[in-house]
Design an enzyme around this catalytic site. Sequence first.
Site: not given
Length: 258
Positions: A148, A162
């Site tokens: 990401s 995350y």
Amino acid sequence: MAANLFSLEGKVALVTGGSRGIGKMIARGFIEAGCARVYISSRKAPACLETAEELGPKCIPLPQDVSTVEGCQALAKAFLEREDKLDILLNNAGAAWGAPFEEFPESGWDKVMDLNVKSPFFLTQALHGALKAAGTPQSPSKVINVASIDGIRLNPQETYSYHASKSGLIYLTRRLAARLIEDNIAVTGIAPGAFASEMNRVARDHGDEVAKRIPSRRIGTDEDMQGVAIYLASRAGDYVVGQTIAVDGGVALAQLGV
């Protein structure tokens, strides 16, 4: 020769998290690029079966929760009961968790780190033999890890595990690449920005608003994600090793002031 650079004709792929979102986009793209068979896996069996039916006979469902080492090994076993070789492994299954720093729970840390970092490693390990059997110096097999841009730059949300997991996955991609290229396995990564998905509901539900904060002035499309995945999976990407490509419309660069 150039006409075939992006062909996946006859290849066999396995896509985790393949029943929805980015995984589904890429699974469809692999099929349209010529894959003979694309196996998709997800934790929820009904969703996995439904997507396989939608994508057609070349898409084969293998429902499995890969959040544990045992789950990774079970998925590998199910795949190896059907195939001897694996040309493309796309490690896409992932999770996110957001909570204020003072309240961030251990469960939110462990769930995200296990699925986003540990599982790609142990699934690749479990399928190492099949990947090695498919690769040659002229045509390596591929492992593609979906990270990401949150592993490259910070977003304003308190998604501690995350951010850490996706940054870790980018560096794990480099470490795996350095080792596995010895076995004719090229490991690379993709770092998506804003794509409409169940995980990125803001982009899904408020795409026009999100687009205003993106230099390209739009969120990503299915074709944007399919294009980079097919590039890395095909002959066109055979000499790319250890790199993670940001597909974000320029968001990460904008934060750096470029």
